[in-house]
Write a protein that holds these residues in place. Structure first.
Motif, PDB file in Angstrom:
ATOM      1  N   ASP A  33       6.163   5.176  -6.405  1.00  0.00           N
ATOM      2  CA  ASP A  33       4.842   5.339  -5.780  1.00  0.00           C
ATOM      3  C   ASP A  33       4.452   4.113  -4.947  1.00  0.00           C
ATOM      4  OD1 ASP A  33       4.404   3.503  -7.764  1.00  0.00           O
ATOM      5  OD2 ASP A  33       2.724   4.557  -8.693  1.00  0.00           O
ATOM      6  N   ARG A  35       3.345   1.608  -2.181  1.00  0.00           N
ATOM      7  CA  ARG A  35       2.472   1.764  -1.010  1.00  0.00           C
ATOM      8  C   ARG A  35       2.243   0.408  -0.365  1.00  0.00           C
ATOM      9  NH1 ARG A  35      -3.204   1.411  -0.237  1.00  0.00           N
ATOM     10  NH2 ARG A  35      -3.489   0.957  -2.450  1.00  0.00           N
ATOM     11  N   ASN A  48       1.571   1.449  -8.048  1.00  0.00           N
ATOM     12  CA  ASN A  48       0.392   1.898  -8.783  1.00  0.00           C
ATOM     13  C   ASN A  48       0.679   2.115 -10.267  1.00  0.00           C
ATOM     14  OD1 ASN A  48      -2.433   2.980  -8.770  1.00  0.00           O
ATOM     15  ND2 ASN A  48      -1.368   4.829  -9.441  1.00  0.00           N
ATOM     16  N   ALA A  49       1.736   2.829 -10.587  1.00  0.00           N
ATOM     17  CA  ALA A  49       2.026   3.135 -11.982  1.00  0.00           C
ATOM     18  C   ALA A  49       2.376   1.889 -12.787  1.00  0.00           C
ATOM     19  CB  ALA A  49       3.167   4.151 -12.071  1.00  0.00           C
TER      20      ALA A  49
END
Length: 301
Positions: A33, A35, A48-49
């Protein structure tokens, strides 16, 4: 990627992703994920995770400089200084001679850190004892000259103008009498190089420019950002009140401000080939130097 697409950290997207994936694999982080948060200087990526921010140093950055930054941040942390926290892994990680660091992600509100909130941690930094790390001596003139030799987006007559201006300012700087004690400085304190940490606390971050030098350089940088990027005089005045010293009332203010702004212009001009969309802003800032504009608004890059 088109010729007007910014290259994050000087990497094309595929190369950045390859370095990111390999570096994160080494420390056991999942990049599914990922970014991109920022890419004008370093490539800064949020996982994010994992609740981690990954910083891939700008392409060509010396590995030992990144290693020094990590050592410095660890020293700040041990001293109880309010700094963005490193993620607890062995770092920096090196992939194909590119240095990668890992930081704990701190969710941020929509509003940036106000200038006044920079005052307390910045004053604390300026009054720290000498660290057991060999930080470089702060030298804006040398940095400007390095940029001038690497700029390809401006015509020769503009490079000559900027070089002559640098030489005049170097002469003016030799006459400046500094008022504050020499010590540790951040090098680029501004709204984007600080984080909200809850309960009104502010953390400083982005330590690539940390150095030994005069605190006046940091204070001038805050004032430039308030004046040039639309925050306003009241915003700066609140910072000066909170810090306890107003650099604009000091005799060396105009000289240091001119040098600091010139460094910002030449640094961005040097990076235009990584971010072609910034060329118009660079040209406008250089035109402002010709007109000796002091209050004109700049767009953040």
């Amino acid at each position: 990627m088109t010729d007007t697409t910014p290259a994050p950290g000087g990497f094309d997207e595929a190369e950045m992703r390859r370095v990111l994936d390999r570096g994160c694999s080494i420390v056991g982080l999942n990049t599914a994920d990922a970014r991109l948060l920022r890419g004008h200087t370093n490539a800064v990526v949020h996982l994010n995770a994992e609740n981690v921010v990954v910083k891939i140093a700008r392409k060509g950055s010396p590995i030992d400089h990144v290693t020094r930054t990590v050592r410095f941040v660890r020293w700040l942390t041990e001293a109880g200084f309010p700094t963005a926290p490193l993620h607890p892994v062995d770092q920096p990680v090196v992939v194909d001679q590119h240095a990668i660091t890992f930081w704990t992600y701190l969710p941020q509100p929509n509003h940036p850190v106000a200038a006044a909130q920079l005052a307390k941690p910045l004053y604390a930094l300026h009054t720290l004892p000498t660290p057991p790390i060999d930080l470089p001596a702060h030298d804006n003139i040398a940095a400007i000259h390095r940029s001038l030799t690497a700029i390809t987006c401006l015509p020769d007559q503009e490079i000559l103008f900027l070089t002559e201006l640098t030489d005049r300012l170097k002469s003016d700087l030799s006459e400046v009498e500094f008022a504050l004690p020499h010590g540790v400085i951040q090098g680029d304190p501004q709204h984007r190089n600080a984080l909200h940490a809850g309960a009104g606390e502010t953390l400083l971050c982005d330590w690539d420019t940390a150095a030994i030098g005069q605190p006046e350089w940091d204070l001038v940088t805050v004032e430039v950002h308030c004046r040039r990027f639309g925050h306003g005089q009241a915003h700066y005045a609140a910072f000066a009140d909170a810090y306890g010293w107003d650099v604009t009332r000091w005799s060396g203010y105009r000289t240091l401000t001119a040098i600091r702004e010139l460094r910002m212009i030449t640094t961005n001009a040097r990076k235009v080939h990584h971010n072609p969309n910034s060329l118009n802003e660079v040209r406008q800032r250089v035109e402002g130097l010709h007109r000796q504009e002091w209050q004109s608004r700049w767009n953040i890059l």
